[in-house]
Design an enzyme around this catalytic site. Structure first.
Site, PDB file in Angstrom:
ATOM      1  N   TYR A 145       0.827  -1.216   0.000  1.00  9.93           N
ATOM      2  CA  TYR A 145       0.000   0.000   0.000  1.00  9.93           C
ATOM      3  C   TYR A 145       0.861   1.265   0.000  1.00  9.93           C
ATOM      4  O   TYR A 145       0.438   2.297  -0.488  1.00  9.93           O
ATOM      5  CB  TYR A 145      -0.877   0.039   1.258  1.00  9.93           C
ATOM      6  CG  TYR A 145      -2.206  -0.652   1.136  1.00  9.93           C
ATOM      7  CD1 TYR A 145      -2.299  -1.992   0.777  1.00  9.93           C
ATOM      8  CD2 TYR A 145      -3.386   0.033   1.407  1.00  9.93           C
ATOM      9  CE1 TYR A 145      -3.521  -2.623   0.697  1.00  9.93           C
ATOM     10  CE2 TYR A 145      -4.612  -0.601   1.332  1.00  9.93           C
ATOM     11  CZ  TYR A 145      -4.672  -1.925   0.978  1.00  9.93           C
ATOM     12  OH  TYR A 145      -5.890  -2.540   0.904  1.00  9.93           O
ATOM     13  N   LYS A 192       2.961 -15.422   2.490  1.00 13.02           N
ATOM     14  CA  LYS A 192       3.217 -16.139   1.233  1.00 13.02           C
ATOM     15  C   LYS A 192       4.717 -16.382   1.191  1.00 13.02           C
ATOM     16  O   LYS A 192       5.439 -15.936   0.283  1.00 13.02           O
ATOM     17  CB  LYS A 192       2.709 -15.271   0.054  1.00 13.02           C
ATOM     18  CG  LYS A 192       2.720 -15.954  -1.295  1.00 13.02           C
ATOM     19  CD  LYS A 192       1.612 -16.974  -1.476  1.00 13.02           C
ATOM     20  CE  LYS A 192       1.823 -17.723  -2.786  1.00 13.02           C
ATOM     21  NZ  LYS A 192       0.932 -18.875  -2.960  1.00 13.02           N
ATOM     22  N   ASP A 224      -3.058 -18.200   0.323  1.00 12.47           N
ATOM     23  CA  ASP A 224      -4.032 -18.878  -0.568  1.00 12.47           C
ATOM     24  C   ASP A 224      -4.739 -19.997   0.187  1.00 12.47           C
ATOM     25  O   ASP A 224      -5.966 -20.139   0.108  1.00 12.47           O
ATOM     26  CB  ASP A 224      -3.348 -19.378  -1.856  1.00 12.47           C
ATOM     27  CG  ASP A 224      -2.038 -20.118  -1.626  1.00 12.47           C
ATOM     28  OD1 ASP A 224      -1.548 -20.151  -0.474  1.00 12.47           O
ATOM     29  OD2 ASP A 224      -1.508 -20.681  -2.606  1.00 12.47           O
ATOM     30  N   ASP A 248      -6.310  -6.993   4.386  1.00 10.15           N
ATOM     31  CA  ASP A 248      -7.450  -6.343   3.747  1.00 10.15           C
ATOM     32  C   ASP A 248      -8.358  -7.396   3.112  1.00 10.15           C
ATOM     33  O   ASP A 248      -9.573  -7.400   3.314  1.00 10.15           O
ATOM     34  CB  ASP A 248      -6.935  -5.364   2.681  1.00 10.15           C
ATOM     35  CG  ASP A 248      -8.059  -4.658   1.964  1.00 10.15           C
ATOM     36  OD1 ASP A 248      -8.985  -4.181   2.647  1.00 10.15           O
ATOM     37  OD2 ASP A 248      -8.030  -4.598   0.713  1.00 10.15           O
ATOM     38  N   ASP A 252     -12.295  -9.103   4.582  1.00  7.47           N
ATOM     39  CA  ASP A 252     -13.571  -9.057   3.850  1.00  7.47           C
ATOM     40  C   ASP A 252     -14.129 -10.467   3.695  1.00  7.47           C
ATOM     41  O   ASP A 252     -15.325 -10.703   3.859  1.00  7.47           O
ATOM     42  CB  ASP A 252     -13.388  -8.442   2.449  1.00  7.47           C
ATOM     43  CG  ASP A 252     -13.602  -6.935   2.442  1.00  7.47           C
ATOM     44  OD1 ASP A 252     -13.281  -6.292   3.467  1.00  7.47           O
ATOM     45  OD2 ASP A 252     -14.096  -6.402   1.426  1.00  7.47           O
TER      46      ASP A 252
HETATM   47  C1  IPM Z   1     -10.263  -1.018   4.341  1.00  6.50           C
HETATM   48  C2  IPM Z   1     -10.507  -0.397   2.997  1.00  6.50           C
HETATM   49  C3  IPM Z   1      -9.341   0.497   2.643  1.00  6.50           C
HETATM   50  C4  IPM Z   1      -8.109  -0.379   2.576  1.00  6.50           C
HETATM   51  C5  IPM Z   1      -9.509   1.306   1.362  1.00  6.50           C
HETATM   52  C6  IPM Z   1     -10.762   2.134   1.378  1.00  6.50           C
HETATM   53  C7  IPM Z   1      -8.301   2.162   1.082  1.00  6.50           C
HETATM   54  O1  IPM Z   1     -10.750  -1.372   2.046  1.00  6.50           O
HETATM   55  O2  IPM Z   1     -10.127  -0.279   5.326  1.00  6.50           O
HETATM   56  O3  IPM Z   1     -10.213  -2.250   4.436  1.00  6.50           O
HETATM   57  O4  IPM Z   1      -7.858  -1.038   1.547  1.00  6.50           O
HETATM   58  O5  IPM Z   1      -7.379  -0.430   3.554  1.00  6.50           O
HETATM   59 MN    MN Z   2     -10.828  -3.402   2.826  1.00 11.54          MN
END
Ligand code: IPM
Ligand code: MN
Length: 374
Positions: A145, A192, A224, A248, A252
């Site tokens: 990032y 990884k 993975d 990240d 999710d």
């Molecule tokens: C998160 C979001 C952010 C990230 C984005 C909005 C930059 O997806 O906080 O998980 O990737 O960190």
């Molecule tokens: Mn995110």
């Protein structure tokens, strides 16, 4: 002496950010009344909204408000007009990334639990997910990032550099081990290491640090495989620690276990500042409709209260949220047949904090706007 006055920076941001953040502010005000704390709210602009008004996704003034706060309450960031335009040089997300970096928020903590009443909501089988309780520690201010980025003029060549140094890794590994001491005593490093040098560095350093925590089991898993294991057998995980981008993505994915991404809070912790935000995005399609789930923001507020050492208030807030969820007092993402608006869910939780057991759970009365208090 314990404190009772706190400065909270409020950054509602884009999309549904302002709606969900409003509910958290509403609840903090109620907590202030009930527990005798004073929260002073200072609002700041960030993201697309800030770009439209000032040209800058993180105006200096916002950064100052945050630096000067005891905690930052953040909503969401992102706007379709930027997502669909890869050429845009100034982007809303840059505001959040810069804020994390400037405040030194190196650890992003994402807890995940299942709610009994929502087990059926998950596309995963009940026996697989029931009783899952995971704490994800995501490194937040290094890695791909924040490495050097480049796109060639002709647009046919680009790169992003992933970089880590010992100083970036040590503090978050310690945090993960310390958390595991309070829990089921297992840390899984997701990496990884079969391909990436940075991952091999993470492994080496975590093995060294593990010597200081002999009672904790340290496990390694390739990302993975972890992506698969998370939904095959989530109960094998206790504390997960991982680098920025893997964290990240897997957080999710893990949100599916809980039934909705609209439930998951996060805390981003640094040495002198802290920020609390839902893990969900700005969900622009829902903006202004009053359908967004405020629970992720509200639970982020509970994490904020813990951080401010107001644990009693934090516990009360979490109990109130559990009452709302377990009694199906939820937004449309969690119950398409009978649902409540963003602010109705916030009101219910605020009322529970105020009146607790005096609340009369008559959903019909609530629905037609009669008082819920007897
Ligand atoms: C998160 C979001 C952010 C990230 C984005 C909005 C930059 O997806 O906080 O998980 O990737 O960190
Ligand atoms: Mn995110």
């Amino acid at each position: 002496m314990s404190r009772n006055y706190f400065k909270i920076a409020v950054l509602p941001g884009d999309g549904i950010g302002p709606e969900v953040t409003n509910e958290s502010v509403k609840i903090l005000k109620v907590i202030g009344e009930v527990f005798n704390y004073t929260f002073k709210f200072e609002y700041g602009m960030i993201g697309a909204e800030a770009i439209f008004q000032t040209g800058n996704p993180l105006p200096e003034e916002t950064l100052e408000i945050c630096r000067d706060s005891d905690a930052v309450l953040f909503g969401a960031i992102g706007d379709p007009s930027f997502d669909n335009n890869p050429d845009a040089k100034v982007r809303p997300e840059q505001g959040l990334l810069k804020l994390r970096k400037e405040l030194g928020l190196f650890a992003n903590i994402r807890p995940l639990k299942t709610y009994t009443s929502l087990i059926e909501k998950s596309p995963l089988k009940k026996e697989i997910i029931e009783g899952t309780d995971i704490q994800i520690f995501r490194e937040l201010i290094s890695g791909i990032y924040f490495g050097e980025k480049f796109t060639e003029e002709n647009g046919d060549y680009a790169y992003d550099v992933c970089r880590y140094s010992r100083e970036d890794i040590v503090p978050i590994i310690h945090m993960a081990f310390k958390e595991a001491q309070k829990r089921r005593k297992k840390v899984t490093l997701i990496d990884k290491a079969n391909v990436l040098d940075t991952s091999r560095l993470w492994r080496k350093i975590s093995k060294e640090i593990a010597q200081e925590y002999p009672e904790i089991e340290l496990d390694f898993m390739f990302v993975d495989n972890a992506a698969m294991q998370l939904i095959l057998h989530p109960k094998q995980f206790d504390v997960i620690v991982t680098e920025n981008m893997f964290g990240d993505i897997i957080s999710d994915e893990a949100s599916v276990i809980g039934g909705s991404i609209g439930l998951l809070p996060s805390a981003s912790i640094g040495t002198s500042n802290a920020l609390f935000e839902p893990i969900h995005g700005s969900y622009p399609q829902a903006k202004g409709k009053g359908i967004a789930n405020p629970v992720a923001s509200i639970l982020s507020t509970a994490m904020m209260l813990d951080h401010l050492k107001l644990e009693q208030a934090a516990d009360k807030l979490r109990t109130a949220v559990e009452h709302a969820v377990e009694n199906k007092y939820v937004t449309v993402d969690l119950n398409a047949k009978q649902f409540y608006s963003t602010s109705e869910v916030g009101d219910f939780i605020a009322d529970y904090i105020k009146y607790s057991e005096k609340i009369y759970y008559n959903f019909e009365n609530i629905k037609i706007g009669k008082s819920t208090i007897v």
